[in-house]
Design a protein around this motif. Structure first.
Motif, mmCIF file in Angstrom:
data_model
loop_
_atom_site.group_PDB
_atom_site.id
_atom_site.type_symbol
_atom_site.label_atom_id
_atom_site.label_comp_id
_atom_site.label_asym_id
_atom_site.label_seq_id
_atom_site.Cartn_x
_atom_site.Cartn_y
_atom_site.Cartn_z
ATOM 1 N N ILE A 31 0.915 -1.296 0.313
ATOM 2 C CA ILE A 31 0.201 -0.143 0.009
ATOM 3 C C ILE A 31 0.939 1.385 0.212
ATOM 4 C CG2 ILE A 31 -1.696 1.826 1.081
ATOM 5 C CD1 ILE A 31 -3.311 -1.435 2.520
ATOM 6 N N ASN A 32 2.025 1.199 0.659
ATOM 7 C CA ASN A 32 2.699 2.252 0.983
ATOM 8 C C ASN A 32 3.214 2.956 -0.439
ATOM 9 O OD1 ASN A 32 2.326 3.214 3.487
ATOM 10 N ND2 ASN A 32 4.234 1.998 4.208
ATOM 11 N N TRP A 33 4.077 1.956 -0.868
ATOM 12 C CA TRP A 33 4.331 1.954 -2.410
ATOM 13 C C TRP A 33 3.276 2.348 -3.595
ATOM 14 C CZ3 TRP A 33 6.861 -4.121 -2.275
ATOM 15 C CH2 TRP A 33 7.948 -3.941 -1.016
ATOM 16 N N HIS A 34 2.501 2.382 -3.322
ATOM 17 C CA HIS A 34 1.517 2.064 -4.113
ATOM 18 C C HIS A 34 0.756 3.047 -4.110
ATOM 19 C CE1 HIS A 34 -2.118 0.658 -6.877
ATOM 20 N NE2 HIS A 34 -2.793 1.595 -5.967
ATOM 21 N N GLU A 35 0.593 4.337 -3.056
ATOM 22 C CA GLU A 35 0.433 4.991 -3.010
ATOM 23 C C GLU A 35 1.770 6.501 -3.385
ATOM 24 O OE1 GLU A 35 -2.116 5.025 1.123
ATOM 25 O OE2 GLU A 35 -0.366 5.479 1.910
ATOM 26 N N SER A 36 2.999 5.636 -3.622
ATOM 27 C CA SER A 36 4.258 6.328 -3.306
ATOM 28 C C SER A 36 4.238 6.346 -4.958
ATOM 29 C CB SER A 36 5.252 6.309 -3.033
ATOM 30 O OG SER A 36 6.910 6.669 -3.301
#
Length: 157
Positions: free
Chosen positions: A88-93
């Protein structure tokens, strides 16, 4: 002549056909009456479903825009072992990176994972999406859907 009329049986056949036709019509009316309630109810249910239905986007198989199949497989394997929070963090970034790359017109594939083009970034977002769907964690709150991002990418080309 009256006696001949009484002995004649040619009219009896006509009466037989009239009675037989009436019986067939009666059976038809009875069968319509028997199924009318069920078909009316079914029709009402179909109408209700159609009135509340919405048209959704047709999802066609995604075709990689920039990543090689080998790099995409490598990334998919990495995401399979990462935690849902990490993805999720990678996706948002990557969503933010994609929007910036589109505004800069960075569309030429690089093959360098540290400096991805818009197409390569979209591929990565697709891989994120697939892994998050498999985990029941997609869509990500506050992040545009993949379909919206894909449309943004297509509009920029």
């Amino acid at each position: 002549m009256f006696h001949k009329f009484l002995k004649s049986e040619t009219g009896a056949v006509t009466v037989d056909w009239v009675v037989l036709s009436a019986a067939i019509v009666g059976m038809g009316v009875a069968s319509v009456a028997a199924v009318q309630t069920g078909t009316t109810s079914l029709g009402a249910q179909v109408q209700s479903v159609l009135e509340t239905a919405s048209i959704t986007a047709l999802e066609l198989p995604y075709r990689l825009q920039g990543l090689t199949a080998e790099l995409a497989e490598n990334r998919a394997n990495l995401y399979a072992t990462a935690s849902t929070e990490q993805i999720i963090n990678w996706h948002e970034s990557r969503v933010n990176y994609l929007i910036t790359a589109i505004s800069r017109g960075h569309h030429t594939p690089t093959g360098d994972f540290s400096n991805l083009s818009t197409g390569e970034t979209l591929d990565v977002l697709y891989l994120h999406r697939q892994e998050l769907i498999a985990r029941g964690a997609y869509p990500v709150d506050g992040v545009p859907s993949f379909h919206e991002l894909h449309q943004l990418y297509r509009d920029a080309l």
